[in-house]
Motif scaffolding. Structure first.
Motif, PDB file in Angstrom:
ATOM      1  N   GLY A 534       1.010  -1.343  -0.087  1.00 39.80           N
ATOM      2  CA  GLY A 534      -0.078   0.031  -0.200  1.00 39.80           C
ATOM      3  C   GLY A 534       1.098   1.306   0.070  1.00 39.80           C
ATOM      4  N   GLU A 535       2.234   1.006   0.629  1.00 36.40           N
ATOM      5  CA  GLU A 535       3.028   2.425   0.926  1.00 36.40           C
ATOM      6  C   GLU A 535       2.977   2.605  -0.381  1.00 36.40           C
ATOM      7  N   ALA A 536       4.084   1.433  -1.331  1.00 37.94           N
ATOM      8  CA  ALA A 536       4.567   1.801  -2.835  1.00 37.94           C
ATOM      9  C   ALA A 536       3.360   2.006  -3.447  1.00 37.94           C
ATOM     10  N   TYR A 537       2.184   1.765  -3.541  1.00 38.52           N
ATOM     11  CA  TYR A 537       1.242   2.097  -4.553  1.00 38.52           C
ATOM     12  C   TYR A 537       0.651   3.387  -3.897  1.00 38.52           C
ATOM     13  N   THR A 544      -5.974   4.750  -5.863  1.00 38.90           N
ATOM     14  CA  THR A 544      -7.252   3.573  -5.163  1.00 38.90           C
ATOM     15  C   THR A 544      -6.475   2.039  -5.563  1.00 38.90           C
ATOM     16  N   THR A 545      -5.724   1.947  -5.668  1.00 34.55           N
ATOM     17  CA  THR A 545      -4.865   0.147  -5.387  1.00 34.55           C
ATOM     18  C   THR A 545      -4.464   0.561  -3.981  1.00 34.55           C
ATOM     19  N   ALA A 546      -3.638   1.806  -3.953  1.00 32.48           N
ATOM     20  CA  ALA A 546      -3.376   1.734  -2.397  1.00 32.48           C
ATOM     21  C   ALA A 546      -3.929   1.598  -1.202  1.00 32.48           C
ATOM     22  N   LEU A 547      -5.366   1.894  -1.036  1.00 36.85           N
ATOM     23  CA  LEU A 547      -6.496   2.115  -0.909  1.00 36.85           C
ATOM     24  C   LEU A 547      -6.478   0.762  -0.428  1.00 36.85           C
ATOM     25  N   LYS A 548      -6.761  -0.311  -1.792  1.00 38.02           N
ATOM     26  CA  LYS A 548      -7.532  -1.702  -1.283  1.00 38.02           C
ATOM     27  C   LYS A 548      -6.718  -2.166  -0.669  1.00 38.02           C
ATOM     28  N   SER A 549      -5.449  -2.154  -0.722  1.00 37.49           N
ATOM     29  CA  SER A 549      -4.180  -2.538  -0.467  1.00 37.49           C
ATOM     30  C   SER A 549      -4.491  -2.591   1.570  1.00 37.49           C
ATOM     31  N   PHE A 550      -4.662  -1.486   2.222  1.00 36.63           N
ATOM     32  CA  PHE A 550      -4.700  -1.084   2.736  1.00 36.63           C
ATOM     33  C   PHE A 550      -6.501  -1.352   3.681  1.00 36.63           C
ATOM     34  N   MET A 551      -6.694  -1.703   2.949  1.00 43.64           N
ATOM     35  CA  MET A 551      -8.185  -2.335   3.388  1.00 43.64           C
ATOM     36  C   MET A 551      -7.882  -3.618   4.173  1.00 43.64           C
ATOM     37  N   LYS A 566      -3.970   5.025   7.045  1.00 46.34           N
ATOM     38  CA  LYS A 566      -3.634   4.849   6.180  1.00 46.34           C
ATOM     39  C   LYS A 566      -4.476   4.916   4.824  1.00 46.34           C
ATOM     40  N   ALA A 567      -6.105   4.143   4.996  1.00 46.54           N
ATOM     41  CA  ALA A 567      -6.861   3.973   4.404  1.00 46.54           C
ATOM     42  C   ALA A 567      -7.610   5.739   4.807  1.00 46.54           C
ATOM     43  N   ALA A 568      -7.839   5.643   6.003  1.00 48.69           N
ATOM     44  CA  ALA A 568      -8.277   6.552   5.722  1.00 48.69           C
ATOM     45  C   ALA A 568      -7.942   8.354   4.895  1.00 48.69           C
ATOM     46  N   SER A 569      -6.443   8.347   5.248  1.00 48.01           N
ATOM     47  CA  SER A 569      -5.538   9.704   4.667  1.00 48.01           C
ATOM     48  C   SER A 569      -5.929   9.495   3.748  1.00 48.01           C
ATOM     49  N   ILE A 570      -5.978   8.274   2.740  1.00 49.92           N
ATOM     50  CA  ILE A 570      -6.256   8.481   1.314  1.00 49.92           C
ATOM     51  C   ILE A 570      -6.906   8.717   0.832  1.00 49.92           C
ATOM     52  N   GLU A 571      -8.499   7.950   0.977  1.00 50.75           N
ATOM     53  CA  GLU A 571      -9.735   8.419   0.847  1.00 50.75           C
ATOM     54  C   GLU A 571      -9.646  10.671   1.268  1.00 50.75           C
ATOM     55  N   GLN A 572      -9.518  10.826   2.674  1.00 49.89           N
ATOM     56  CA  GLN A 572      -9.018  11.989   2.426  1.00 49.89           C
ATOM     57  C   GLN A 572      -8.696  13.295   1.182  1.00 49.89           C
ATOM     58  N   ILE A 573      -7.020  12.354   0.653  1.00 56.03           N
ATOM     59  CA  ILE A 573      -6.417  13.366  -0.499  1.00 56.03           C
ATOM     60  C   ILE A 573      -7.847  12.904  -1.530  1.00 56.03           C
ATOM     61  N   LEU A 574      -8.525  11.513  -1.693  1.00 56.51           N
ATOM     62  CA  LEU A 574      -9.241  11.279  -2.700  1.00 56.51           C
ATOM     63  C   LEU A 574     -10.969  12.364  -2.545  1.00 56.51           C
ATOM     64  N   LYS A 576     -12.991  11.878  -0.327  1.00 57.80           N
ATOM     65  CA  LYS A 576     -14.129  11.489  -0.009  1.00 57.80           C
ATOM     66  C   LYS A 576     -14.251  11.581   1.998  1.00 57.80           C
ATOM     67  N   TYR A 577     -14.652  12.833   1.872  1.00 63.19           N
ATOM     68  CA  TYR A 577     -14.004  13.154   3.286  1.00 63.19           C
ATOM     69  C   TYR A 577     -15.145  12.344   3.703  1.00 63.19           C
ATOM     70  N   LYS A 578     -16.296  12.309   3.681  1.00 65.81           N
ATOM     71  CA  LYS A 578     -17.480  11.492   4.882  1.00 65.81           C
ATOM     72  C   LYS A 578     -16.724  10.258   5.152  1.00 65.81           C
ATOM     73  N   ASP A 579     -16.363   9.204   4.042  1.00 64.14           N
ATOM     74  CA  ASP A 579     -15.787   7.988   3.711  1.00 64.14           C
ATOM     75  C   ASP A 579     -14.535   8.106   4.869  1.00 64.14           C
ATOM     76  N   ALA A 580     -13.668   8.975   4.833  1.00 64.98           N
ATOM     77  CA  ALA A 580     -12.415   9.579   5.799  1.00 64.98           C
ATOM     78  C   ALA A 580     -13.000   9.371   7.212  1.00 64.98           C
ATOM     79  N   ILE A 581     -13.838  10.551   7.366  1.00 65.69           N
ATOM     80  CA  ILE A 581     -14.466  10.541   8.281  1.00 65.69           C
ATOM     81  C   ILE A 581     -14.751   9.441   9.645  1.00 65.69           C
ATOM     82  N   ALA A 582     -15.271   9.033   8.968  1.00 70.19           N
ATOM     83  CA  ALA A 582     -16.282   7.911   8.953  1.00 70.19           C
ATOM     84  C   ALA A 582     -14.703   6.308  10.038  1.00 70.19           C
TER      85      ALA A 582
END
Length: 1416
Positions: A534-537, A544-551, A566-574, A576-582
């Protein structure tokens, strides 16, 4: 002694010196000095006389005194120079340096020739003292002066050559600047020669190359010089020999080196450097026999150094030959050669070194030691000899093995002499690791050795081991690569993982991904590997691929907070703030004090606040800011030492600066304010001040230019707020000064950041500072720091506009537009310029700004121009008005942007006034009243009574429009009632209220004030209406006759007069009024009204045929010329036929489809219309016709029409063709083959932006019982409708989705998905609009779940009995409610429901009641 006597004495002294009477001269000078101690000439004459009398000390003192008195005069310094030049004392040279430098300074601007003479003397003096750097610098300056004087090329050439002679061969031991100046001199000398090629030039070039070869770091320069010389002297081998020797001695024998050697051998087959180079090549290729052959050819060639190199390499090749006997024989032969070499050349170090190498190979370490020592005695600066002596000591007897100090000494000397010898560093590593125990130093040596010799496996392995121990895996990369290259799939996980992590740290993301994927193939359940992947992606931007790896890592290890973070921080970058907040909230459930999650939550809310701010959703902004502040405060409570948290707090506080002060009330945790518990409500000023303190706290922890800039902007925002609130000017000035200082600090720390310069410029040009020069300088610096800088160019334009430099402002805005055409602010600037110069393009420019984005300045500017255009009643018929107002839909557009403007800026009277005016035009009377009320409340305490009275009149007019006549009268009465508009307004309010007498009095007052004929006519018409209301017909008629006698009677008064005649059955009056009316109206205006009143008059006259003809004529005038009108007529017919089809009744008219299509097509050809418009109109008409034919069962005709007109450019018609072709298939209820379904899917994909197309495909799948596929189609249509902003499309998709799911539920299929889908779809539909069908579907879902439940009855009764539901909906609900009540045997409610059915004529429910009551 008088002044004359002093001059006479000095003249006598000068004469005495001229006559060589030096003692006499001294007397005269001393006499002068008694009178004037500081007489410059007297001291100079004393120095001159003392020099001639051989009194150097007295002469020196005199000259120095004169120089001190007037250091800018030449005589004293010239005297000192002559004195020191004659002196033989060693200590005067330093003084002479200073004197020459002073003379150079004085001559530089006065006498260039003298300057050059002194410069030459100074250089010679430097050369004597071996101060070569000063020699080079001073001579370079001399050449520069000569160049400025225009010296010829030949003279300059000789000067450069002279400088080369002045700097000796020992320059390589001097500092680097001297070396560079020498090399520069060579370059100039070579390039400035007149005779090229020539013998002198060739010799000079050789010397240049020879000089370059002494500097190992000048490889590039040496290559260029050799290449250039080869171009000039292509037959000379010398440049190639130098390059080959350079490659050989450096040990870096590359492909380029081989090419040089081959080229040299082509020119000279016996060249010693060429043969040695080929020998090295064969050694590298392990072709030892070939290497020996080439090196043997060089035995008799070259100098001694080259001969030694050849013999050493030959010995190395012979030793490595596999045949041991041959090797021994070769070594024996070499030994004899070496002995002969030592005997014939005992002074030659290379001979002894070769002898020592042979002894070392034979492990005869004692003899080897002596031979290497003799070699070192003769040539101590050769690293190789020290290296071999160190190796000899390293492998010597037991005693020396234990004490490795001797070996260390030799290795260190070798390393110092040649820092490129890898084997030396390898053995130094052995020493530090095995003897000294210093792993860090050993690791450094191994690393150096491996970098110098990649083939040294021993050093590489040791470097990897120690690097891993010391936490540095970079040096392990080579070994890891070797391991992974040999590894098979699914193995060597440790190597893949470690190399992947290395690549990740080295930012080689693709390689890291590949290696980590290989590691996962070995162990797919390793959560750490998934995290690393996930870090490499993430590092290479694959979010998107990094998010899947961390999940995945989180699934494998649910306790890992890092994976979730890390998954939340990627959603924040993308975004998707509500998903990141969750996700962040999930982390806080596990660890309440996890600061990164608190920070992430705050950042998400802050980003959401910024997005809401851009959309002018200020209330939502404040909610998000409150949340952000809470999480940032909690984070700082746990980590108050983190600077970025305090900066983010400052950002969150400062973001509210644009919101109206009256709206800002934000709750802040008490801990942030120094309180222990609870929250405190802060207003805008307090919040901005808090932001400044937070930035200050961040700067105390870590000073950064970015934070200084933010603090400066915060102070500026505070000053803006205080200025708007009319606060203390001293406090405002202090804040602005602080802002400037902070921004200047940011610029000092990072002068290359364009944002800091831009911010400084903004603050400098604000009204409280007004430093336009600094502002202009800052904006220009910002542009220089970042050339593609649209913001700085725009701000520069604003500055020029503020200072009334219109042309410069226009140019600046034009540059900004060219850099980024979609940037809003530069367009606003151009609009303001257009407004200032009175350009007709002003309104277009302001409109364009509102189309680009929302901005307060653009919104107000556009609204102002729309309102101004609307107020000018004389331009209604102009092309400009039709374009600007009608075609551009200006009123709604201006209304939208101005509503947003007033939502944010709530103290702008003119904006609220314009908003009210636009609301009136849009017939939004209540909204107009609210806007005018806001304007009145803002002006309530204003000193400008004229504006207040105008606002009250507007308010009164809007109150009258919404029926609040008492308030309207009150509003008007609060004004002086001296203007016509206010009097007419209150008169109208009285009339609406029914106070006719008061209204008449007001209108009569207005009539006395009216000046224009039109105003008088309107007032007289109003008075006539009131007289008619009081049944005073004659008085009304009289007043209307007065109107008709005016020079400019109004249409309204003539209408009223005609209507009065009709009302009283007075045909004469009505006819006369109509005749006058028709004179003043145009044939195309008000066709409906004119037709209506004319027909009424004809009916009064008894002309019934005339009435029919008038109506027919009006219809044809409206319809016949416009194809769009025929298309609308077609749409109306289609709508009527659809209703007939749904009600299963007979249509009134048949077979109109083809006739109307042909008419539309014909009318489009008659008019000059655009091709796109014609095509759209014809396709729309064809779609209507085909659909009509299909619905009436005329499938063959519909298919024929589709086939006739269908083409790839019309996907709508192609889709219709497929729908027509499939209708009979659907009616047969047969299962469709997969090929047909695939074809239908392709057809819809070709028209994939059509919501209805996806609806139809869903119905196809539904008919085939493919419910999941149907659901996907409805979801696709919902997505499309959302993207297109289609409210109807969204509602239709949601309801169809709900009905699909309910159908499955009613079939009693047990699956939780479908009931939840019904609930979800209907809930979303109800959010859009109160939808009766959605309520019914929810009730039916409840009926399906629990038929007998009380909640079921409540929901069905709500539909049946509450008003507002259509009867078609109510009928269905009534039917199901009846079944529910019979199941519960509740006959009282059954009777009430049956009575309701009878009252509404619901026969279906009544029939059900009969069946159920019979069975009961």
């Amino acid at each position: 002694m008088s002044n004359k006597e002093v001059k006479a004495a000095l003249k006598s002294a000068r004469d005495a010196i001229r006559n060589k009477e030096y003692k006499e001269a001294l007397k005269h000078c001393k006499a002068v000095l008694k009178q004037e101690k500081n007489n410059y000439n007297a001291w100079v004459f004393i120095g001159l006389a003392a020099t001639e009398l051989e009194q150097p000390d007295q002469a020196q003192s005199a000259y120095k005194k004169a120089a001190e008195l007037e250091p800018g005069q030449l005589l004293a310094w010239q005297g000192l120079a002559n004195l020191y030049e004659k002196s033989n004392q060693a200590d005067v040279k330093e003084n002479l340096f200073n004197v020459y430098q002073k003379l150079l300074e004085l001559y530089e601007s006065t006498d260039t020739q003298k300057w050059c003479e002194v410069c030459v003397k100074l250089v010679e003096l430097y050369h004597q003292e071996k101060k070569y750097l000063e020699v080079a610098r001073t001579w370079h300056k001399l050449i520069q002066i000569k160049q400025e004087e225009g010296a010829g090329n030949a003279e300059l050439h000789q000067l450069w050559k002279r400088l080369i002679q002045l700097l000796p061969d020992s320059t390589q031991n001097q500092d680097n600047e001297t070396q560079q100046l020498l090399l520069t001199s060579f370059e100039h000398a070579v390039n400035s020669a007149d005779m090229v090629p020539s013998e002198d030039h060739e010799k000079l070039y050789k010397n240049f190359i020879q000089c370059l070869s002494k500097f190992p770091h000048e490889t590039a320069r040496l290559k260029k010089a050799c290449d250039d010389m080869m171009v000039l002297y292509p037959t000379m081998s010398y440049p190639l020999e130098v390059r080959c020797l350079h490659f050989i001695q450096s040990g870096d024998f590359t492909e380029e080196a081989l090419r040089c050697c081959c080229r040299l051998m082509e020119m000279d087959s016996s060249s010693s450097p060429g043969l040695i180079g080929l020998g090295i090549k064969f050694l590298q290729e392990k072709k030892y026999e070939e290497a020996v052959k080439r090196l043997t050819e060089d035995d008799d060639g070259g100098n001694l150094q080259q001969k030694y190199i050849a013999l050493r390499l030959k010995a190395e090749a012979l030793i490595k030959i596999a045949d041991a006997d041959a090797a021994e024989e070769a070594i024996s032969t070499l030994e004899q050669v070496a002995q002969q070499l030592v005997l014939s050349h005992p002074h030659l170090a290379e001979a002894h070194a070769l002898e020592g190498l042979i002894y070392y190979t034979q492990k005869n370490y004692q003899q080897a030691e002596r031979s290497f020592q003799r070699a070192i005695e003769r040539k101590a600066e050769t690293a190789e000899y020290h290296h071999y002596l160190g190796l000899t000591y390293w492998f010597m007897g037991e005693e020396i093995r234990k004490d490795k100090t001797k070996a260390l000494t030799q290795f260190l000397k070798a390393a110092k002499l040649d820092s490129y010898m890898g084997s030396v560093f390898c053995y130094l590593g052995h020493y530090y690791r095995d003897v000294a125990g210093d792993k860090s130093r050993a690791r450094g040596c191994y690393k150096k050795a491996f970098e110098l010799d990649r083939t040294d496996g021993e050093a590489g392995a040791a470097a990897v081991d120690l690097s891993v121990e010391l936490g540095d895996t970079e040096t392990a990369l080579a070994i890891l690569t070797a391991v992974t290259e040999r590894a098979s799939a699914g193995t060597a996980k440790w190597a893949w993982l470690r190399r992947g992590l290395y690549y990740l740290r080295a930012s080689q993301h693709s390689q890291a991904v590949a290696d980590l994927q290989a590691a996962l193939r070995a162990d797919p359940k390793d959560s750490n590997c998934w995290e690393s992947l996930g870090e490499a992606y993430l590092s290479r931007g694959g979010y998107t691929t990094a998010l899947k790896s961390f999940m995945k890592a989180s699934e494998l290890n649910p306790e890992s907070i890092y994976s979730i973070y890390k998954a939340a921080s990627i959603e924040q970058i993308l975004g998707k703030y509500k998903d990141a907040i969750a996700e962040y909230q999930q982390i806080l459930k596990k660890s309440k004090e996890y600061v990164p999650a608190l920070k992430g939550l705050g950042e998400c809310y802050l980003m959401m606040a910024r997005a809401a701010l851009a959309d002018y959703l200020d209330g939502r902004v404040l909610d998000y800011v409150e949340q952000a502040l809470e999480y940032f405060t909690r984070a700082t409570k746990h980590r108050p030492d983190v600077s970025c948290l305090w900066k983010l707090l400052g950002d969150a506080c400062t973001i509210v600066h644009v919101i109206s002060s009256s709206r800002v009330n934000v709750k802040v945790l008490g801990s942030l304010l120094g309180q222990n518990k609870g929250k405190q409500m802060l207003k805008k000023s307090e919040l901005l001040s808090l932001g400044g303190r937070c930035y200050g706290r961040a700067l105390k922890l870590m000073s950064s230019p970015n934070t200084w800039c933010d603090l400066g902007i915060n102070y500026y925002r505070q000053a803006q707020h205080l200025t708007a609130a009319n606060s203390d000017t001293n406090e405002i000035s202090e804040l602005l000064e602080k802002s400037l200082q902070c921004l200047k600090k940011a610029v000092r720390l990072d002068s290359k950041n364009h944002l800091y310069w831009n911010a400084l410029g903004v603050v400098a040009c604000c009204s409280g500072v007004g430093n336009y020069a600094l502002a202009q300088h800052s904006f220009i610096k910002s542009v220089q720091a970042e050339q593609i800088n649209v913001v700085a160019w725009t701000n520069l334009g604003v500055l020029y506009l503020a200072t009334e430099n219109i042309q410069q402002a226009h140019e600046a805005f034009k540059v900004a537009q060219s850099l980024e055409p979609s940037y809003l602010m530069c367009w606003i600037g151009q609009a303001l310029i257009a407004e200032a110069v009175g350009s007709y393009e002003t309104m277009d420019l302001f409109r364009h700004t509102t189309e680009l984005s929302m901005h307060t300045e653009g919104a107000k500017g556009y609204a102002h121009w729309v309102c101004s255009t609307l107020q000018d009643k004389t331009n209604r018929e102009t092309e400009l008005y039709r374009y600007n107002i009608v075609q551009m839909n200006a009123i709604p557009a201006a209304h939208v942007v101005l509503s947003k403007y007033t939502e944010r800026i709530q103290n702008d009277v003119s904006a609220f006034t314009m908003l009210g005016y636009l609301n009136e035009h849009l017939q939004l009377t209540k909204q107009a009243t609210n806007a005018y009320q806001r304007a009145v409340s803002l002006l309530k305490n204003s000193e400008d009574k004229e504006k207040y009275n105008t606002s009250m009149q507007n308010y009164g007019r809007s109150l009258c429009a919404i029926g609040q006549y008492d308030k309207a009268i009150q509003a008007y009465m609060s004004t002086p009632l001296t203007e016509l508009d206010s009097i007419v307004g209150v008169a109208l309010a009285y009339f609406k209220k029914g106070l006719l007498q008061d209204s008449i009095k007001a209108y009569e007052t207005a009539l006395s004030l009216a000046e224009s004929e039109q105003d008088k006519a309107h007032i007289l018409t109003a008075l006539a209406i009131m007289e008619y209301k009081q049944n005073k017909v004659d008085a009304a008629k009289t007043l209307l006759f007065k109107c008709s006698l005016l020079k400019e009677p109004t249409i309204e008064s003539l209408h009223a007069l005609c209507a009065l005649g009709l009302a009283k059955q007075d045909a004469t009056l009505a006819t006369a009024a109509l005749k006058e009316l028709l004179k003043h109206t145009k044939s195309k205006d008000n066709i409906y009204e004119r037709c209506l009143i004319t027909s009424a008059v004809y009916a009064l006259q008894g002309r019934n045929v005339g009435v029919q003809r008038q109506a027919s004529k009006a219809v044809h005038r409206c319809v016949v010329y416009d194809p769009a009108t025929w298309a609308v007529l077609m749409g109306a017919c289609h709508a009527e036929n659809t209703v007939v089809y749904l009600n299963n009744t007979q249509p009134k008219k048949r077979n109109l489809e083809m006739t109307l299509v042909a008419t539309v097509s014909a009318k489009t050809k008659e008019k000059d219309l655009s091709a796109e418009y014609i095509q759209a109109l014809e396709v729309w008409s064809l779609c209507q016709a085909i659909t009509g034919l299909k619905e009436t069962g005329r499938i063959t005709e519909a298919e024929a029409l589709c086939t006739k007109v269908c083409c790839p450019n019309h996907p709508d018609l192609f889709l219709l063709l497929r729908q027509v072709q499939c209708k009979q298939l659907f009616q047969s209820h047969k299962e469709l083959p997969d090929a047909i379904l695939e074809e239908l899917h392709k057809t819809v994909m070709s028209n994939s932006t059509s919501v209805t197309a996806w609806h139809w495909l869903a119905k196809v799948y539904q008919s085939q019982r493919m419910m999941v596929a149907a659901e996907m189609c409805y979801r696709k249509s919902l997505q499309l409708a959302s993207q297109q902003g289609s409210w109807n499309g969204k509602l239709s998709s949601l309801l169809r989705l709900a009905m699909l799911a309910l159908e499955i539920c009613m079939a009693n299929i047990s699956n939780d998905h479908w009931p939840s889908l019904v609930q979800e779809a209907t809930t979303e539909a109800l959010k859009l609009f109160f939808c009766p069908l959605a309520v019914l579907l929810q009730a039916l879902l409840q009926y399906n779940r629990k038929m007998g439940a009380r909640e079921t009855r409540r929901m069905l009764e709500r539909v049946v009995y509450q008003p507002g539901y259509p009867e078609t909906i109510v009928s269905v609900a009534r039917w199901y409610l009846l079944r529910h009540l019979y199941a519960k045997d509740d006959y009282e409610l059954i009777d009430a429901l049956v009575a309701n059915a009878k009252a509404n004529g619901d026969t279906r429910s009544l029939e059900l009641d009969k069946k159920l009551s019979a069975s009961a």
